[in-house]
Design a protein around this motif. Structure first.
Motif, mmCIF file in Angstrom:
data_model
loop_
_atom_site.group_PDB
_atom_site.id
_atom_site.type_symbol
_atom_site.label_atom_id
_atom_site.label_comp_id
_atom_site.label_asym_id
_atom_site.label_seq_id
_atom_site.Cartn_x
_atom_site.Cartn_y
_atom_site.Cartn_z
ATOM 1 N N ALA A 15 -35.244 -11.305 -23.412
ATOM 2 C CA ALA A 15 -36.273 -10.744 -22.532
ATOM 3 C C ALA A 15 -35.702 -10.364 -21.170
ATOM 4 O O ALA A 15 -36.219 -9.467 -20.501
ATOM 5 N N THR A 18 -35.095 -6.692 -20.861
ATOM 6 C CA THR A 18 -36.162 -5.707 -20.995
ATOM 7 C C THR A 18 -36.355 -4.888 -19.716
ATOM 8 O O THR A 18 -36.612 -3.685 -19.777
ATOM 9 N N TYR A 241 -41.134 -18.766 -20.029
ATOM 10 C CA TYR A 241 -40.712 -17.398 -19.722
ATOM 11 C C TYR A 241 -40.560 -17.153 -18.218
ATOM 12 O O TYR A 241 -40.133 -16.079 -17.798
ATOM 13 N N GLU A 244 -37.212 -16.032 -17.268
ATOM 14 C CA GLU A 244 -36.791 -14.644 -17.469
ATOM 15 C C GLU A 244 -36.352 -13.961 -16.174
ATOM 16 O O GLU A 244 -35.333 -13.248 -16.156
#
Length: 296
Positions: A15, A18, A241, A244
């Motif tokens: 991720a 991204t 997350y 991230e």
């Protein structure tokens, strides 16, 4: 449980890329997500046929899973809009609010009590984000879009856990991609009418980026995430997350020279975000051990 956490953190590392692809791909956010879902749907269909795992689901389940895919599509649109309106660092740090929104939304949706622990950990994350931005509103549009994106991501993960119990992660992802693609195709003409572009066809370089993006940062990432969700709560996945931004900011600095002037408040804020994630992991492991002892 340990295997689920390994899969979760592998998906978080993927991720981290991204935002980089969101900046590298020069299409606007609507077309970027539309092509991403189209390519991913086609690749998944081919893979499922090769693996002999393709399943034609009942229409009602297709609609339910496809609706969750639409939430994912809208999350992506707002996420990449945030990056394009500001920069990668702004987009990914706003994404850290997913845990905060999950702590508020999940009790309402799943009809359970609010968790004081989850709310405290979410407030630690929120404090970290405020410190990082240091109330700097230069990127106000990007921040607003990023906050909407994180709320949609929280809804996606909560609903994904609710509808995904009976199917494999690859089947879930396929119908989410198809559902998101179809829904986005319906609203894209209106979107492009208001946000006009020079061309609808991606360049050769954009196609290469989209292919890599679809394979590693979509198919592999979300299969790992859906597998992790079978053993870990939506709140824990979303809070995890929060790591991230750490990966994304480092990559943004390497690729685009972002965040060169990192001050004390930035490092303190990032520390709080990581701390909230680590504390939640310890909390989950402690609760699981307590439950195992009670059973034995």
């Amino acid at each position: 449980m340990k295997q689920a956490f390994i899969k979760l953190h592998l998906s978080i590392i993927l991720a981290g890329f991204t935002g980089i692809f969101g900046k590298l791909i020069t299409l606007n956010e609507g077309l970027l997500v539309w092509y991403r879902m189209l390519i991913t749907s086609l690749l998944l269909f081919i893979l499922l046929k090769i693996w002999k795992k393709f399943r034609l689901l009942p229409l009602q389940d297709m609609i339910r899973i496809g609706g969750v895919g639409f939430l994912l599509a809208m999350h992506w649109v707002f996420f990449y809009a945030s990056i394009k309106a500001s920069n990668i660092s702004i987009g990914v740090i706003c994404f850290s609010l997913v845990g905060f929104f999950t702590a508020i939304l999940e009790p309402f949706i799943n009809h359970r009590r609010f968790s004081v622990t989850e709310l405290i950990l979410s407030l630690i994350t929120l404090s970290g984000i405020i410190l990082i931005f240091n109330l700097d509103m230069r990127y106000q549009s990007g921040i607003i879009l990023g906050v909407i994106s994180s709320a949609l991501a929280a809804l996606f993960t909560i609903m994904n856990k609710r509808v995904g119990a009976d199917y494999t992660s690859s089947t879930m992802l396929f119908y989410e991609m198809v559902g998101g693609f179809i829904c986005l195709s319906v609203i894209l003409p209106v979107y492009l009418y208001n946000f006009q572009v020079d061309t609808l066809v991606p360049s050769t370089q954009n196609i290469i980026y989209l292919m890599v993006f679809s394979v590693f940062c979509t198919i592999l990432l979300y299969i790992l995430q859906i597998q992790a969700l079978k053993s870990i709560s939506a709140f824990t996945v979303n809070l995890s997350y929060n790591l991230e931004p750490v990966y994304s900011i480092v990559l943004a600095m390497a690729f685009f020279g972002e965040a060169k002037e990192l001050n004390y408040s930035f490092y303190l804020g990032l520390t709080l975000i990581v701390l909230s994630t680590v504390l939640q992991m310890f909390n989950v492991m402690y609760e699981r051990k307590k439950k195992d002892k009670a059973i034995s």
